[in-house]
Design an enzyme around this catalytic site. Structure first.
Site, mmCIF file in Angstrom:
data_model
loop_
_atom_site.group_PDB
_atom_site.id
_atom_site.type_symbol
_atom_site.label_atom_id
_atom_site.label_comp_id
_atom_site.label_asym_id
_atom_site.label_seq_id
_atom_site.Cartn_x
_atom_site.Cartn_y
_atom_site.Cartn_z
ATOM 1 N N THR A 144 21.376 -19.286 -23.518
ATOM 2 C CA THR A 144 20.128 -18.667 -23.080
ATOM 3 C C THR A 144 19.420 -19.570 -22.084
ATOM 4 O O THR A 144 19.486 -20.795 -22.179
ATOM 5 C CB THR A 144 19.200 -18.378 -24.272
ATOM 6 O OG1 THR A 144 18.954 -19.591 -24.990
ATOM 7 C CG2 THR A 144 19.832 -17.373 -25.217
ATOM 8 N N ASP A 145 18.715 -18.959 -21.131
ATOM 9 C CA ASP A 145 18.056 -19.715 -20.066
ATOM 10 C C ASP A 145 16.618 -20.063 -20.444
ATOM 11 O O ASP A 145 16.181 -19.840 -21.558
ATOM 12 C CB ASP A 145 18.102 -18.927 -18.761
ATOM 13 C CG ASP A 145 19.497 -18.901 -18.162
ATOM 14 O OD1 ASP A 145 20.244 -19.883 -18.365
ATOM 15 O OD2 ASP A 145 19.846 -17.915 -17.497
ATOM 16 N N ARG A 146 15.907 -20.571 -19.478
ATOM 17 C CA ARG A 146 14.562 -21.108 -19.717
ATOM 18 C C ARG A 146 13.636 -20.087 -20.373
ATOM 19 O O ARG A 146 13.489 -18.960 -19.899
ATOM 20 C CB ARG A 146 13.936 -21.554 -18.400
ATOM 21 C CG ARG A 146 14.629 -22.735 -17.770
ATOM 22 C CD ARG A 146 13.789 -23.330 -16.665
ATOM 23 N NE ARG A 146 13.571 -22.404 -15.556
ATOM 24 C CZ ARG A 146 12.778 -22.693 -14.525
ATOM 25 N NH1 ARG A 146 12.131 -23.821 -14.485
ATOM 26 N NH2 ARG A 146 12.633 -21.826 -13.552
ATOM 27 N N THR B 72 14.727 -15.855 -19.109
ATOM 28 C CA THR B 72 15.713 -15.073 -18.351
ATOM 29 C C THR B 72 16.577 -14.283 -19.292
ATOM 30 O O THR B 72 16.090 -13.736 -20.225
ATOM 31 C CB THR B 72 16.638 -15.992 -17.562
ATOM 32 O OG1 THR B 72 16.993 -17.062 -18.377
ATOM 33 C CG2 THR B 72 16.007 -16.498 -16.323
ATOM 34 N N GLY C 13 21.124 -14.190 -21.125
ATOM 35 C CA GLY C 13 19.897 -14.850 -21.555
ATOM 36 C C GLY C 13 19.708 -16.210 -21.046
ATOM 37 O O GLY C 13 18.716 -16.843 -21.339
#
Length: 616
Positions: free
Chosen positions: A145-147, A305, A616
């Site tokens: 998963t991103d920020r 995201t 994500g």
């Protein structure tokens, strides 16, 4: 034919293969040319690998800085600890991504995996000899998963020291309240949490006012009925908008007109012209609000995201697990509270006639009477939108549109850098369902959308949410979804990342094998046994953060109002006339090449975007 004059069959005058003369095609290179070309292509990768090896060498030799997640111990400390047996395990965890630079380890930034790794070392689950490099423990993640993106359930696999029966409690003691380890299960030695994950389930939370039609004075609000009439579909368009047909008319009569009547006539007219009929360059778009979140980790500028997914076979429970303080909406309750309609303030307890105080750090003083009046009127409109309660017919239409995603489709329009003919653009969606009953939080009604898919591409879920919302709010025929799977390139902005979270990955195939093998000491990778703790964490650390941010910054209003107002033809494929309308008007305005997605930017959360990356 004299082949000596032509240089042989299939060859030109210069002994070149193919048609005509000139440079040889790439496919006709000699072996040495091909090898040199391949070496050139590999050069950057080779240099990158060399740089990475040099960095590791510097760390091993004490040069340079250790990664923020690494811990260095002396030779004496490592020898004193001794060797302990390590086991391959799956670690099930959940986290709120606010304040973190994503899940994946980062040399300089604070990440979920970085905090986890440090906690493993501090709790004695990873030896001091391996405390400086997660690769020594074979750490692999299920979903990157991103920020700012949350996860109620995610899994990592690695080799750990698990002989202490209280190891989970000791790890959690070393973690922020935003990260929880639910449990640790022993696996077989070849277990790969990424390769053996069958699929993943995501949830997206969205206010119901996002399904209101565009304001009649906005660009889309004016164009949609005109194009419906041109397509001889005006009656169909009106029927699809019947349950919301009076919303903007009532808002105008009850709130907007009285407000404008109290102003100078010239100022009132300026507001009318400016509010919805504006040039794209003058639109002030609110950034995605998860970009300024204070967490236990401190103030970090972040933005949610999206993540990835992979074969399955389970039913997905789609009951919303919202906080216990939420009000569930009965089907008969669709009228907004009278007190809210009569208030010129935004939601949040302000009484009628009071002006809400600017949010600290998010607003500046108006520079002119026009700007001040506009801001006040926008507050009135947002407050009214938040009182909207979705009609059962419209809710049913949301579900009907989401059903169009189920199956195997070409989602090249729902990601970045994918061509229609790219086989990897085809993805399988198992189910996409809306919770049957909305809930009310902070006077705003919310829907829970859950999607279960085999795999997802970058931004795919957020763009799917945008398309579904636009189809409903624009009164567009559902068949338009088929155009998005075709070869035509359509403009499709991604919905705010604020509402996205990874519900859980699914390991049905692996778990079935474990039940058959019945190996002592090795269990299934499943979240059901931790459901009570997960629900409490999700409500406290994830849902409440999402609701709080939307209430403070009106993220979803900013996104959809901006789409409605931009005088660009990109989204006119949502009209009854379809792609023809967008193509026709885009040809008439070729000089302006900016797309809606470029005009309506978000705070960038896409550093190093990869079309093959995870959602994500």
């Amino acid at each position: 034919m004299d082949q000596s004059r032509t240089g042989g069959r299939g060859r030109g005058q210069n002994n070149d293969r193919g048609r005509g003369t000139g440079r040889r095609r790439r496919t006709d290179m000699g072996r040495s040319d091909w090898s040199r070309n391949l070496a050139d292509k590999r050069a950057p990768d080779k240099r990158a690998r060399t740089d990475q090896a040099n960095k590791r060498r510097k760390v091993d030799e004490g040069e340079g800085n250790l990664p923020v997640y690494a811990t260095s111990f002396s030779k004496e400390e490592i020898e004193a600890e001794g060797r302990k047996p390590k086991k391959k395990v799956a670690v099930m965890l959940g986290y709120s991504g606010s304040g973190y630079k994503g899940m994946q380890l980062n040399h300089h930034e604070k990440t979920i995996e970085g905090d986890l790794f440090s906690a493993f070392v501090a709790a004695g689950a990873i030896s001091k000899a391996n405390a400086d490099d997660p690769k020594k423990s074979s750490l692999v993640r299920c979903a990157r998963t991103d920020r700012g993106v949350h996860a109620a359930g995610n899994v990592i696999s690695l080799k750990m020291i698990i002989e202490d029966p209280a190891i989970v409690e000791k790890i959690n003691e070393k973690l922020s309240s935003q990260i929880r380890v639910w449990g640790i299960e022993r696996t077989n030695g070849s277990f790969s949490v990424y390769q053996l994950c069958d699929s993943r389930i995501y949830e997206y939370l969205i206010p119901t006012y996002c399904f209101l039609p565009p304001h009649p004075e906005s660009f889309l609000g004016k164009e949609l009925p005109k194009l419906a009439e041109e397509a001889n579909d005006l009656t169909g368009y009106q029927e699809r908008q019947a349950e919301v047909s009076s919303f903007w008319k009532d808002t105008e009569e009850e709130l907007v007109k009285p407000f404008l009547d109290g102003l100078d006539s010239e100022l009132s007219e300026s507001i009318r012209k400016t509010l919805y009929d504006v040039e794209p360059s003058s639109i002030e778009v609110q950034p995605d609000t998860a970009s300024t979140v204070t967490s236990d980790v401190g103030k970090v500028e972040v933005r949610p995201t999206d993540t990835e997914v992979q074969p399955i076979a389970t039913e997905v429970p789609f009951a919303p697990d919202f906080p216990n303080t939420a009000q569930t909406v009965d089907e008969s309750d669709h009228q907004p509270p009278v007190s809210a309609l009569n208030s010129s303030a935004r939601p949040g307890g302000d009484s009628a006639g009071e002006t809400q105080k600017p949010k600290e750090g998010t607003e500046r003083a108006p520079s002119s009477p026009l700007e001040a009046a506009l801001k006040q009127l926008k507050g009135i409109i947002v407050a009214r939108k938040k009182t909207y309660r979705i009609d059962p017919k419209r809710l049913a239409r949301v579900q009907s549109v989401l059903n169009q995603y189920v199956g195997t489709h070409n989602f090249h329009n729902y990601t970045i850098s994918k061509l229609p003919r790219d086989p990897s653009a085809k993805r399988v969606i198992k189910s996409f369902a809306v919770a049957p009953k909305p809930v009310i939080i902070n006077e705003t009604e919310w829907l829970s959308l859950k999607v279960h898919g085999q795999s997802f591409m970058m931004h795919q879920i957020r763009k799917m949410v945008t398309m579904a919302a636009l189809i409903v709010r624009c009164g567009c025929p559902e068949e338009r979804m088929n155009d998005s799977y075709g070869h035509e390139k359509l403009t499709l902005p991604k919905a705010p990342s604020l509402g996205l979270l990874l519900e859980r990955p699914v390991f049905d195939t692996y778990n079935s094998k474990m039940r058959v093998d019945d190996v002592e000491g090795k269990g299934e990778v499943a979240f059901e046994k931790y459901q009570k703790e997960i629900d409490e964490f999700k409500q406290r650390e994830i849902y409440e953060r999402i609701f709080r941010e939307e209430n403070a910054h009106d993220t979803f209003h900013s996104f959809f109002a901006s789409l409605d107002s931009v005088r660009k033809p990109d989204l006119l494929y949502l009209s009854s006339l379809g792609v023809t309308a967008a193509r026709r008007q885009m040809a008439e305005s070729e000089k302006d090449t900016k797309s809606v997605e470029q005009i309506i930017p978000e705070v960038s959360d896409d550093e190093g975007e990869d079309a093959n990356g995870q959602e994500g």
